[in-house]
Design an enzyme around this catalytic site. Structure first.
Site, PDB file in Angstrom:
ATOM      1  N   ARG A 198      55.297  44.333  26.655  1.00  0.00           N
ATOM      2  CA  ARG A 198      56.556  43.595  26.757  1.00  0.00           C
ATOM      3  C   ARG A 198      57.321  43.644  25.423  1.00  0.00           C
ATOM      4  NH1 ARG A 198      58.212  40.321  31.196  1.00  0.00           N
ATOM      5  NH2 ARG A 198      60.313  39.604  30.688  1.00  0.00           N
TER       6      ARG A 198
ATOM      7  N   ASN B 165      73.916  32.867  28.686  1.00  0.00           N
ATOM      8  CA  ASN B 165      73.377  32.961  30.038  1.00  0.00           C
ATOM      9  C   ASN B 165      73.975  31.826  30.859  1.00  0.00           C
ATOM     10  OD1 ASN B 165      71.789  33.737  32.235  1.00  0.00           O
ATOM     11  ND2 ASN B 165      70.012  32.557  31.551  1.00  0.00           N
ATOM     12  N   THR B 166      74.034  32.012  32.164  1.00  0.00           N
ATOM     13  CA  THR B 166      74.511  30.965  33.056  1.00  0.00           C
ATOM     14  C   THR B 166      73.393  30.587  34.005  1.00  0.00           C
ATOM     15  OG1 THR B 166      76.263  30.355  34.620  1.00  0.00           O
ATOM     16  CG2 THR B 166      75.534  32.661  34.645  1.00  0.00           C
ATOM     17  N   HIS B 167      73.281  29.277  34.266  1.00  0.00           N
ATOM     18  CA  HIS B 167      72.198  28.761  35.099  1.00  0.00           C
ATOM     19  C   HIS B 167      72.769  27.816  36.144  1.00  0.00           C
ATOM     20  CE1 HIS B 167      68.200  27.496  36.268  1.00  0.00           C
ATOM     21  NE2 HIS B 167      68.562  26.238  36.121  1.00  0.00           N
TER      22      HIS B 167
ATOM     23  N   ASP C 231      67.863  30.759  23.846  1.00  0.00           N
ATOM     24  CA  ASP C 231      66.873  30.665  22.773  1.00  0.00           C
ATOM     25  C   ASP C 231      65.515  31.081  23.336  1.00  0.00           C
ATOM     26  OD1 ASP C 231      65.971  28.506  24.245  1.00  0.00           O
ATOM     27  OD2 ASP C 231      66.504  26.987  22.754  1.00  0.00           O
ATOM     28  N   ALA C 232      64.430  30.763  22.636  1.00  0.00           N
ATOM     29  CA  ALA C 232      63.114  31.248  23.034  1.00  0.00           C
ATOM     30  C   ALA C 232      62.534  30.503  24.225  1.00  0.00           C
ATOM     31  CB  ALA C 232      62.149  31.161  21.855  1.00  0.00           C
ATOM     32  N   GLY C 233      63.150  29.402  24.635  1.00  0.00           N
ATOM     33  CA  GLY C 233      62.649  28.653  25.780  1.00  0.00           C
ATOM     34  C   GLY C 233      63.234  29.160  27.085  1.00  0.00           C
TER      35      GLY C 233
ATOM     36  N   ASP D  29      65.795  28.331  29.695  1.00  0.00           N
ATOM     37  CA  ASP D  29      66.998  27.533  29.976  1.00  0.00           C
ATOM     38  C   ASP D  29      67.097  26.323  29.055  1.00  0.00           C
ATOM     39  OD1 ASP D  29      67.526  29.322  32.058  1.00  0.00           O
ATOM     40  OD2 ASP D  29      66.415  28.116  33.503  1.00  0.00           O
TER      41      ASP D  29
END
Length: 204
Positions: A69, A111-113, A145-147, A149
């Protein structure tokens, strides 16, 4: 911001309806941006077809083509960097990027959620909202970020939950609001600039 249009790289995994909304918006020079490339994590998707129809260069970075990855993340980072983007937009991109990508682009990757974060992160925002019984659902645009959402929020739009909503109907109404918000705020970001401080995003 300079007078030249901002350079957008858009990442997709599926049908590309959000991508199409951005392509349509960028046809107006006043929008302030141009899509310089579209990347995907798989071949044969409608999002890539939309990009090709618009004359936009495409690339595919498949996880399965890399030994790890981390190697995929490095390859994706290099592909995106080659287009010198001012802003990168995840438009239905269903892969979590890694540390190298975030180190290079973390302050310019949005990003969109389909929920009002921090409520209902993950893959099933509308389903989870209905199960919880909320009266307002919606969509969130945020810097990644790294999380999962968890990044700094750029904008949110509320979508009322109707008494007869099921997952399909609520999802569709959220998508419409989400698409409009994405186009509006990507335009505002590139035209006015932004800062991120202590999770607070300021435009202009």
């Amino acid at each position: 911001m300079t007078s030249s249009p901002a350079r957008l790289v858009v990442l997709v995994s599926g049908s590309g309806t959000n991508l199409q909304a951005l392509l349509d918006a960028t046809e107006d020079p006043a929008y302030g941006a141009v899509v310089v490339a579209v990347g995907a994590d798989r071949d044969g998707i409608a999002g890539l077809d939309r990009a090709k129809a618009a004359g936009v260069p495409t690339f595919v970075a498949r996880v399965a083509d890399h030994a790890s990855r981390a190697d995929w993340d490095a390859a994706l980072t290099a592909e995106v960097a080659a287009y010198q983007p001012d802003l990168i937009v995840s438009a239905g991109f269903l892969k979590l990027v890694g540390a190298r990508f975030l180190a290079a682009f973390g302050d310019r990757y949005v990003n969109t959620h389909n929920s009002l974060l921090p409520a209902f992160p993950g893959m099933n925002g509308p389903r989870d909202a209905l199960a919880y019984g909320v009266k307002l659902a919606g969509a969130t645009l945020f810097f990644v970020d790294a999380g999962v959402d968890t990044g700094p929020i750029v904008a949110q739009v509320a979508v009322p939950v109707e008494p007869d909503d099921d997952e399909a109907s609520l999802t569709e109404r959220i998508k419409e609001a989400e698409r409009a918000q994405l186009v509006e705020y990507v335009g505002r970001l590139v035209r006015q600039g932004w800062t991120i401080s202590h999770r607070k995003v300021t435009i202009g």
